[in-house]
Write an enzyme that holds these catalytic residues in place. Structure first.
Site, PDB file in Angstrom:
ATOM      1  CE  LYS A 133       1.021  -7.515  -7.660  1.00  0.00           C
ATOM      2  NZ  LYS A 133       1.392  -6.458  -6.700  1.00  0.00           N
ATOM      3  CG  ASP A 175      -2.316  -0.520   0.860  1.00  0.00           C
ATOM      4  OD1 ASP A 175      -3.194  -0.487   1.735  1.00  0.00           O
ATOM      5  OD2 ASP A 175      -2.495  -0.939  -0.297  1.00  0.00           O
ATOM      6  N   GLY A 199       5.547   7.374  -3.414  1.00  0.00           N
ATOM      7  CA  GLY A 199       4.300   6.904  -4.026  1.00  0.00           C
ATOM      8  C   GLY A 199       3.174   7.906  -3.976  1.00  0.00           C
ATOM      9  CE  LYS A 244       4.468  -3.350  -4.074  1.00  0.00           C
ATOM     10  NZ  LYS A 244       3.761  -3.062  -2.817  1.00  0.00           N
ATOM     11  CB  ALA A 281      -1.586  12.939  -2.469  1.00  0.00           C
ATOM     12  N   GLY A 282      -3.388  11.729  -4.997  1.00  0.00           N
ATOM     13  CA  GLY A 282      -4.555  11.989  -5.850  1.00  0.00           C
ATOM     14  C   GLY A 282      -4.323  11.639  -7.304  1.00  0.00           C
ATOM     15  N   GLY A 289       3.827  -6.299  -1.969  1.00  0.00           N
ATOM     16  CA  GLY A 289       4.224  -5.816  -0.645  1.00  0.00           C
ATOM     17  C   GLY A 289       5.655  -5.291  -0.652  1.00  0.00           C
TER      18      GLY A 289
HETATM   19  N1  LIG Z   1      -0.271   9.048  -5.653  1.00  0.00           N
HETATM   20  C1  LIG Z   1      -1.452   8.451  -5.411  1.00  0.00           C
HETATM   21  N2  LIG Z   1      -2.609   9.012  -5.818  1.00  0.00           N
HETATM   22  C2  LIG Z   1      -3.792   8.426  -5.535  1.00  0.00           C
HETATM   23  N3  LIG Z   1      -3.953   7.262  -4.887  1.00  0.00           N
HETATM   24  C3  LIG Z   1      -2.823   6.673  -4.479  1.00  0.00           C
HETATM   25  C4  LIG Z   1      -1.524   7.209  -4.717  1.00  0.00           C
HETATM   26  N4  LIG Z   1      -0.598   6.360  -4.208  1.00  0.00           N
HETATM   27  C5  LIG Z   1      -1.293   5.342  -3.675  1.00  0.00           C
HETATM   28  N5  LIG Z   1      -2.622   5.530  -3.825  1.00  0.00           N
HETATM   29  C6  LIG Z   1      -3.703   4.655  -3.373  1.00  0.00           C
HETATM   30  O1  LIG Z   1      -3.276   3.977  -2.211  1.00  0.00           O
HETATM   31  C7  LIG Z   1      -3.626   2.597  -2.304  1.00  0.00           C
HETATM   32  C8  LIG Z   1      -2.328   1.783  -2.341  1.00  0.00           C
HETATM   33  O2  LIG Z   1      -1.600   2.153  -3.510  1.00  0.00           O
HETATM   34  P1  LIG Z   1      -1.032   0.993  -4.439  1.00  0.00           P
HETATM   35  O3  LIG Z   1      -2.110   0.015  -4.788  1.00  0.00           O
HETATM   36  O4  LIG Z   1      -0.292   1.627  -5.578  1.00  0.00           O
HETATM   37  O5  LIG Z   1      -0.021   0.334  -3.401  1.00  0.00           O
HETATM   38  P2  LIG Z   1       0.900  -0.923  -3.654  1.00  0.00           P
HETATM   39  O6  LIG Z   1       2.185  -0.660  -2.982  1.00  0.00           O
HETATM   40  O7  LIG Z   1       0.919  -1.242  -5.101  1.00  0.00           O
HETATM   41  O8  LIG Z   1       0.110  -2.074  -2.863  1.00  0.00           O
HETATM   42  P3  LIG Z   1       0.308  -3.684  -3.044  1.00  0.00           P
HETATM   43  O9  LIG Z   1       1.374  -4.069  -2.084  1.00  0.00           O
HETATM   44  O10 LIG Z   1      -1.062  -4.212  -2.682  1.00  0.00           O
HETATM   45  O11 LIG Z   1       0.663  -3.935  -4.468  1.00  0.00           O
HETATM   46  C9  LIG Z   1      -4.427   2.428  -3.595  1.00  0.00           C
HETATM   47  O12 LIG Z   1      -5.822   2.576  -3.290  1.00  0.00           O
HETATM   48  C10 LIG Z   1      -3.975   3.588  -4.432  1.00  0.00           C
HETATM   49  O13 LIG Z   1      -4.954   4.014  -5.362  1.00  0.00           O
HETATM   50  C1  LIG Z   2      -2.994  -8.197  -0.686  1.00  0.00           C
HETATM   51  C2  LIG Z   2      -2.181  -7.273  -1.514  1.00  0.00           C
HETATM   52  N1  LIG Z   2      -2.375  -7.657  -2.882  1.00  0.00           N
HETATM   53  C3  LIG Z   2      -0.709  -7.192  -1.204  1.00  0.00           C
HETATM   54  N2  LIG Z   2       0.052  -7.078  -2.430  1.00  0.00           N
HETATM   55  C4  LIG Z   2      -0.110  -8.317  -0.414  1.00  0.00           C
HETATM   56  C5  LIG Z   2       0.897  -7.742   0.534  1.00  0.00           C
HETATM   57  C6  LIG Z   2       1.476  -8.759   1.466  1.00  0.00           C
HETATM   58  C7  LIG Z   2       2.217  -8.109   2.617  1.00  0.00           C
HETATM   59  C8  LIG Z   2       2.754  -9.148   3.575  1.00  0.00           C
HETATM   60  C9  LIG Z   2       3.465  -8.504   4.773  1.00  0.00           C
HETATM   61  O1  LIG Z   2       4.486  -7.791   4.566  1.00  0.00           O
HETATM   62  O2  LIG Z   2       2.958  -8.654   5.899  1.00  0.00           O
HETATM   63 MG   LIG Z   3       0.333  -2.901  -6.166  1.00  0.00          MG
END
Ligand SMILES: Nc1ncnc2c1ncn2[C@@H]1O[C@H](COP(=O)(O)OP(=O)(O)OP(=O)(O)O)[C@@H](O)[C@H]1O
Ligand SMILES: C[C@H](N)[C@H](N)CCCCCC(=O)O
Ligand SMILES: [Mg+2]
Length: 248
Positions: free
Chosen positions: A41, A16, A181, A19, A212-213, A124
């Site tokens: 992915k 979150d 991010g 990424k 953000a956004g 993650g």
């Molecule tokens: N710059 C941004 N603008 C808008 N929303 C964002 C931004 N960065 C992150 N988010 C939101 O925060 C949440 C997490 O972002 P994202 O899915 O990219 O994280 P992630 O690191 O890819 O998570 P995962 O480990 O599940 O792959 C999502 O709902 C995403 O839309």
């Molecule tokens: C559910 C979502 N798709 C995430 N990419 C999975 C992230 C696993 C994190 C595990 C951890 O670090 O505890």
């Molecule tokens: Mg992701």
């Protein structure tokens, strides 16, 4: 000479952190510089068949057509845990590398004006297991790919990010840099100072900041603005790091 396919692995300081959004932004940046971007992915968790995954979302935002998701597991867990819960076999390096290499080879056969940038998003943080004793760093090592770290902007990011960068380098890989991010509209003191402390403490550059956004922008707006979010030589640094990864 057009550079070969340049796979770049995108990891983060945790789940979150942005990424997927940062992957979309890097793909949009690549497109804006004439490169053909691809988004992969290796293992998606927490979604049912047919639901759009991270690669689909990043491709939607960035207008990227070359997309690959190798494996999907139903529960929103680390891939290794999700496979165990679903009583499915664990992913192996070869099982993931095979499709990824074929995907990269196909990209090679597609004439691209000035080359391509292929982005591979982990799951993650950097040590999340994609399978038994298998992390995204094992993939990066097999592909001689540099690694980008997506990090949070605020208080707490310094240690998380340095730990992640050091883990990448301890694994014999080159960290190409950091992407924030989600960069706040009104950064506080820690967020502003982190922009200087992150490169100083990790030894790698902050390549860019996704506002953000941005994830809520429509794709046309997102792709129009993406280049503004990165340093002028971000693509060069990613490609240069790949060469360094091979050299090291
Ligand atoms: N710059 C941004 N603008 C808008 N929303 C964002 C931004 N960065 C992150 N988010 C939101 O925060 C949440 C997490 O972002 P994202 O899915 O990219 O994280 P992630 O690191 O890819 O998570 P995962 O480990 O599940 O792959 C999502 O709902 C995403 O839309
Ligand atoms: C559910 C979502 N798709 C995430 N990419 C999975 C992230 C696993 C994190 C595990 C951890 O670090 O505890
Ligand atoms: Mg992701």
């Amino acid at each position: 000479m057009t550079a070969a396919a340049t796979p770049v692995v995108v990891t983060g300081t945790g789940t979150d952190v942005g990424k997927t959004i940062a992957t979309a932004a890097l793909a949009a940046l690549a497109h804006s510089t004439g490169l053909d971007a691809g988004i992969c992915k290796p293992v998606q968790t927490g979604l049912r068949p047919g639901e759009p995954g991270d690669a689909d979302e990043a491709a939607r935002l960035s207008g990227t057509r070359r997309v690959l998701e190798v494996r999907r597991l139903p529960d929103p867990l680390a891939p290794e845990t999700a496979a165990r819960v679903a009583r499915m076999p664990q992913a192996t390096l070869d099982e993931l590398l095979g499709p990824i290499r074929r995907w990269l080879d196909v990209a090679q056969d597609t004439p691209a004006p000035t080359g391509r940038l292929d982005l591979i998003e982990g799951a993650g943080g950097v040590f999340v297991r994609l399978g038994t004793d298998l992390t995204v760093l094992d993939l990066a090592r097999s592909l001689a790919a540099p690694v980008v770290v997506v990090a949070r902007a605020g208080l707490g990011t310094l240690s998380d990010t340095e730990l992640t960068v050091r883990a990448i380098e301890a694994g014999g890989l080159r960290c190409a840099g950091i992407v924030i991010g989600s960069w706040p509209y009104d950064p506080d003191l820690a967020e502003r100072l982190n922009l200087k402390d992150l490169p100083r403490l990790t030894g790698v550059p902050v390549l860019g900041r996704v506002p953000a956004g941005a994830g809520q922008l429509d794709p046309e707006e997102f792709t129009r603005h993406a280049a503004e979010w990165f340093g002028v030589d971000t693509i060069g640094e990613l490609r240069q790091s790949r060469l360094a990864a091979i050299d090291c």
